[in-house]
Scaffold this motif. Structure first.
Motif, PDB file in Angstrom:
ATOM      1  N   LEU A 196       0.825  -1.210   0.000  1.00  0.00           N
ATOM      2  CA  LEU A 196       0.000   0.000   0.000  1.00  0.00           C
ATOM      3  C   LEU A 196       0.858   1.258   0.000  1.00  0.00           C
ATOM      4  O   LEU A 196       0.475   2.273  -0.591  1.00  0.00           O
ATOM      5  N   LEU A 197       2.003   1.193   0.664  1.00  0.00           N
ATOM      6  CA  LEU A 197       2.897   2.355   0.622  1.00  0.00           C
ATOM      7  C   LEU A 197       3.399   2.605  -0.802  1.00  0.00           C
ATOM      8  O   LEU A 197       3.533   3.756  -1.233  1.00  0.00           O
ATOM      9  N   ASP A 198       3.665   1.526  -1.537  1.00  0.00           N
ATOM     10  CA  ASP A 198       4.073   1.676  -2.940  1.00  0.00           C
ATOM     11  C   ASP A 198       2.962   2.329  -3.755  1.00  0.00           C
ATOM     12  O   ASP A 198       3.217   3.228  -4.573  1.00  0.00           O
ATOM     13  N   LEU A 199       1.724   1.869  -3.533  1.00  0.00           N
ATOM     14  CA  LEU A 199       0.598   2.459  -4.268  1.00  0.00           C
ATOM     15  C   LEU A 199       0.366   3.909  -3.867  1.00  0.00           C
ATOM     16  O   LEU A 199       0.005   4.751  -4.697  1.00  0.00           O
ATOM     17  N   PHE A 200       0.580   4.206  -2.585  1.00  0.00           N
ATOM     18  CA  PHE A 200       0.356   5.565  -2.087  1.00  0.00           C
ATOM     19  C   PHE A 200       1.422   6.522  -2.597  1.00  0.00           C
ATOM     20  O   PHE A 200       1.165   7.712  -2.807  1.00  0.00           O
ATOM     21  N   GLY A 201       2.643   6.011  -2.784  1.00  0.00           N
ATOM     22  CA  GLY A 201       3.705   6.838  -3.340  1.00  0.00           C
ATOM     23  C   GLY A 201       4.612   7.514  -2.345  1.00  0.00           C
ATOM     24  O   GLY A 201       5.472   8.314  -2.726  1.00  0.00           O
ATOM     25  N   ASP A 202       4.462   7.209  -1.044  1.00  0.00           N
ATOM     26  CA  ASP A 202       5.326   7.810  -0.020  1.00  0.00           C
ATOM     27  C   ASP A 202       5.827   6.699   0.889  1.00  0.00           C
ATOM     28  O   ASP A 202       5.093   6.208   1.752  1.00  0.00           O
ATOM     29  N   PRO A 203       7.096   6.285   0.746  1.00  0.00           N
ATOM     30  CA  PRO A 203       7.609   5.154   1.514  1.00  0.00           C
ATOM     31  C   PRO A 203       7.725   5.409   3.015  1.00  0.00           C
ATOM     32  O   PRO A 203       7.934   4.466   3.777  1.00  0.00           O
ATOM     33  N   ARG A 204       7.598   6.668   3.447  1.00  0.00           N
ATOM     34  CA  ARG A 204       7.693   6.966   4.878  1.00  0.00           C
ATOM     35  C   ARG A 204       6.345   7.330   5.491  1.00  0.00           C
ATOM     36  O   ARG A 204       6.279   7.802   6.628  1.00  0.00           O
ATOM     37  N   ALA A 205       5.264   7.108   4.776  1.00  0.00           N
ATOM     38  CA  ALA A 205       3.919   7.395   5.317  1.00  0.00           C
ATOM     39  C   ALA A 205       3.467   6.221   6.185  1.00  0.00           C
ATOM     40  O   ALA A 205       2.578   5.455   5.823  1.00  0.00           O
ATOM     41  N   TYR A 206       4.107   6.075   7.351  1.00  0.00           N
ATOM     42  CA  TYR A 206       3.842   4.930   8.212  1.00  0.00           C
ATOM     43  C   TYR A 206       2.388   4.885   8.690  1.00  0.00           C
ATOM     44  O   TYR A 206       1.852   3.825   9.001  1.00  0.00           O
ATOM     45  N   SER A 207       1.740   6.044   8.744  1.00  0.00           N
ATOM     46  CA  SER A 207       0.331   6.062   9.160  1.00  0.00           C
ATOM     47  C   SER A 207      -0.544   5.335   8.142  1.00  0.00           C
ATOM     48  O   SER A 207      -1.593   4.796   8.492  1.00  0.00           O
ATOM     49  N   ILE A 208      -0.123   5.311   6.872  1.00  0.00           N
ATOM     50  CA  ILE A 208      -0.869   4.571   5.847  1.00  0.00           C
ATOM     51  C   ILE A 208      -0.772   3.075   6.120  1.00  0.00           C
ATOM     52  O   ILE A 208      -1.745   2.321   5.967  1.00  0.00           O
ATOM     53  N   ALA A 209       0.412   2.621   6.534  1.00  0.00           N
ATOM     54  CA  ALA A 209       0.560   1.215   6.914  1.00  0.00           C
ATOM     55  C   ALA A 209      -0.332   0.896   8.101  1.00  0.00           C
ATOM     56  O   ALA A 209      -0.959  -0.165   8.169  1.00  0.00           O
ATOM     57  N   GLY A 210      -0.404   1.838   9.052  1.00  0.00           N
ATOM     58  CA  GLY A 210      -1.313   1.646  10.183  1.00  0.00           C
ATOM     59  C   GLY A 210      -2.760   1.642   9.742  1.00  0.00           C
ATOM     60  O   GLY A 210      -3.586   0.904  10.283  1.00  0.00           O
ATOM     61  N   LEU A 211      -3.079   2.450   8.722  1.00  0.00           N
ATOM     62  CA  LEU A 211      -4.440   2.480   8.186  1.00  0.00           C
ATOM     63  C   LEU A 211      -4.829   1.129   7.600  1.00  0.00           C
ATOM     64  O   LEU A 211      -5.965   0.680   7.752  1.00  0.00           O
ATOM     65  N   ALA A 212      -3.877   0.486   6.922  1.00  0.00           N
ATOM     66  CA  ALA A 212      -4.157  -0.834   6.356  1.00  0.00           C
ATOM     67  C   ALA A 212      -4.555  -1.819   7.449  1.00  0.00           C
ATOM     68  O   ALA A 212      -5.538  -2.557   7.324  1.00  0.00           O
ATOM     69  N   ALA A 213      -3.791  -1.828   8.545  1.00  0.00           N
ATOM     70  CA  ALA A 213      -4.123  -2.705   9.666  1.00  0.00           C
ATOM     71  C   ALA A 213      -5.446  -2.296  10.297  1.00  0.00           C
ATOM     72  O   ALA A 213      -6.229  -3.145  10.745  1.00  0.00           O
ATOM     73  N   ALA A 214      -5.723  -0.986  10.331  1.00  0.00           N
ATOM     74  CA  ALA A 214      -6.966  -0.508  10.915  1.00  0.00           C
ATOM     75  C   ALA A 214      -8.179  -0.951  10.101  1.00  0.00           C
ATOM     76  O   ALA A 214      -9.234  -1.271  10.662  1.00  0.00           O
ATOM     77  N   ILE A 215      -8.040  -0.969   8.778  1.00  0.00           N
ATOM     78  CA  ILE A 215      -9.137  -1.428   7.935  1.00  0.00           C
ATOM     79  C   ILE A 215      -9.414  -2.905   8.184  1.00  0.00           C
ATOM     80  O   ILE A 215     -10.566  -3.343   8.262  1.00  0.00           O
ATOM     81  N   VAL A 216      -8.346  -3.685   8.328  1.00  0.00           N
ATOM     82  CA  VAL A 216      -8.523  -5.089   8.677  1.00  0.00           C
ATOM     83  C   VAL A 216      -9.226  -5.202  10.021  1.00  0.00           C
ATOM     84  O   VAL A 216     -10.114  -6.039  10.217  1.00  0.00           O
ATOM     85  N   ALA A 217      -8.841  -4.331  10.965  1.00  0.00           N
ATOM     86  CA  ALA A 217      -9.465  -4.351  12.290  1.00  0.00           C
ATOM     87  C   ALA A 217     -10.948  -4.014  12.203  1.00  0.00           C
ATOM     88  O   ALA A 217     -11.792  -4.679  12.812  1.00  0.00           O
TER      89      ALA A 217
END
Length: 423
Positions: free
Chosen positions: A249-270
């Motif tokens: 998802l970070l690759d698709l988002f285009g910002d490799p340091r947007a760690y909150s996006i990685a957290g968002l992925a886990a949050a959607i699963v949650a």
């Protein structure tokens, strides 16, 4: 549900809430954490594979502790072991440790989780039955999954935001602190009810006995056997996809340091777990057989992963991720209820641990395999490969459906445990 059963449910939900919050602080950033430590994709997923190998190695011995020393003892040991091994992970990240050290500590992390697998669920089921609860297990387990989803939502978002604001190591320290707090909570609230541990002075002999009982009540029981044989494919894929979605998802988002996006992925699963937990008892009422839910879940989940592998639009990927997670989450409590109604109380924790072992064994192979695929072909192709692997579980689920077990149609609890197992 009477007052005694409500109390059991409250304790179960409290333990689920605290443990999941602790664990999920790192779920949204774990792969990024490993890559930041200097590991390649292959090494990062190989480290995860060593974690699942640790679960395979220790599932039966910790099952002996759960059935021989008590489910409460097993839970307490799990909190301390997981806290210590998580702190070691943080130390390895600070010193940019070589891969072999990550492998060793990952095995210890697996040991920590094996103390929980089987023990908490077995504690809940036996305590509910002893208290006189006569409702369907899907209802309580579904509520547990909803609480788990809420906790994962809070923990994973917090972990991603904290990592972005500070560093990737701080969420690991927060996990340690919460696990220590959960030790105190479990020590005060958790008691073995409806189950009397049978201690042995010969641990190796007890391990062999428990392993034999696991095979007798698991692999030699056709309905359970086919569910267990499906687990390496579905569970192995589930572990890989969850962690691969972070860099994908970070690759698709285009910002490799947007760690909150990685957290968002886990949050959607949650969030999907919350929806899935609510849907589970309703889905159960839509079908005459529990296995219908399992078969449909595996089919839809595999197809979604195949589609996800060809998706290049960030928001579309998030929607597909949510659908995949909802389908899997709705099927999980149904699967748990089905297996619990197929096994005896006396070996419940052990057989459930053996079931977890089967799933973990798939993760040992699937994670490095798909991690290598991500290195060579990219994450989208590895997700499509994951969908194909999940579909392999379908013949086994169809086979268990054909057994016509009474638990397949059951909507209430099985008879109370034998007198010898009562506290």
């Amino acid at each position: 549900m009477n007052d005694a059963a409500r109390k059991i449910q409250r304790i179960y939900l409290t333990l689920t809430l605290g443990n999941t919050i602790a664990a999920s602080f790192i779920w949204g950033i774990n792969t990024l954490f490993l890559l930041d430590a200097g590991l390649s994709n292959l090494e990062a997923f190989a480290a995860n594979a060593f974690f699942t190998a640790g679960m395979v190695l220790f599932e039966v011995p910790t099952g002996v502790i759960a059935d021989g020393w008590g489910r409460r003892t097993s839970f307490l040991l799990g909190t301390i072991t997981l806290a210590a091994s998580t702190y070691l992970y943080y130390v390895l990240w600070q010193i940019s440790a070589p891969f072999w050290m990550w492998a060793v500590v990952s095995v210890l992390l697996g040991l920590g989780f094996t103390f929980f697998s089987g023990a908490v669920e077995a504690w809940l089921v036996d305590a509910l039955r002893y208290s006189g609860y006569e409702g369907g297990l899907e209802t309580v387990l579904g509520r547990g999954q909803m609480v788990q989803g809420v906790a994962m939502l809070l923990g994973s978002v917090a972990g991603g935001v904290i990592a972005q604001a500070t560093n990737l190591g701080l969420p690991f320290l927060l996990r340690v602190l919460v696990l220590v707090a959960m030790f105190a909570v479990a020590f005060a609230l958790m008691r073995d009810i409806g189950f009397t541990p049978e201690r042995s002075t010969h641990p190796l002999r007890a391990t062999r006995t428990v392993l034999s009982a696991s095979i007798e009540n698991g692999l030699k029981n056709p309905p359970v056997r086919y569910v267990m044989l499906a687990a390496p494919f579905s569970a192995g894929v589930g572990i890989y996809v969850f962690y691969a979605l972070q860099p994908y998802l970070l690759d698709l988002f285009g910002d490799p340091r947007a760690y909150s996006i990685a957290g968002l992925a886990a949050a959607i699963v949650a969030g999907s777990q919350i929806v899935g937990g609510w849907l589970a008892p309703h889905a159960r009422r839509l079908f005459h057989k529990r296995t219908s839910v399992l078969v449909l879940g595996a089919l839809v989940g595999g197809v979604i992963l195949l589609i996800l592998g060809f998706t290049r639009i960030f928001w579309v990927a998030l929607v597909l991720l949510a659908l995949w997670a909802v389908v899997g989450s709705a099927a999980t409590p149904v699967r748990q209820a089905y297996v619990n109604d197929l096994i005896p109380s006396k070996q419940r924790a052990t057989v459930l641990s053996f079931d977890s072992l089967m799933g973990s064994s798939g993760g040992v192979v699937v994670q490095p395999l798909l991690g290598r695929g991500a290195d060579i072909y990219g994450y989208p192709a590895s997700l499509a490969m994951a969908g194909i692997i999940e579909l392999i579980s379908l013949p086994f689920l169809v086979a268990t459906r054909r057994q016509g077990a009474a638990a397949d149609r059951s909507s209430t609890e099985a008879p109370a445990p034998e007198e010898g197992s009562r506290a």
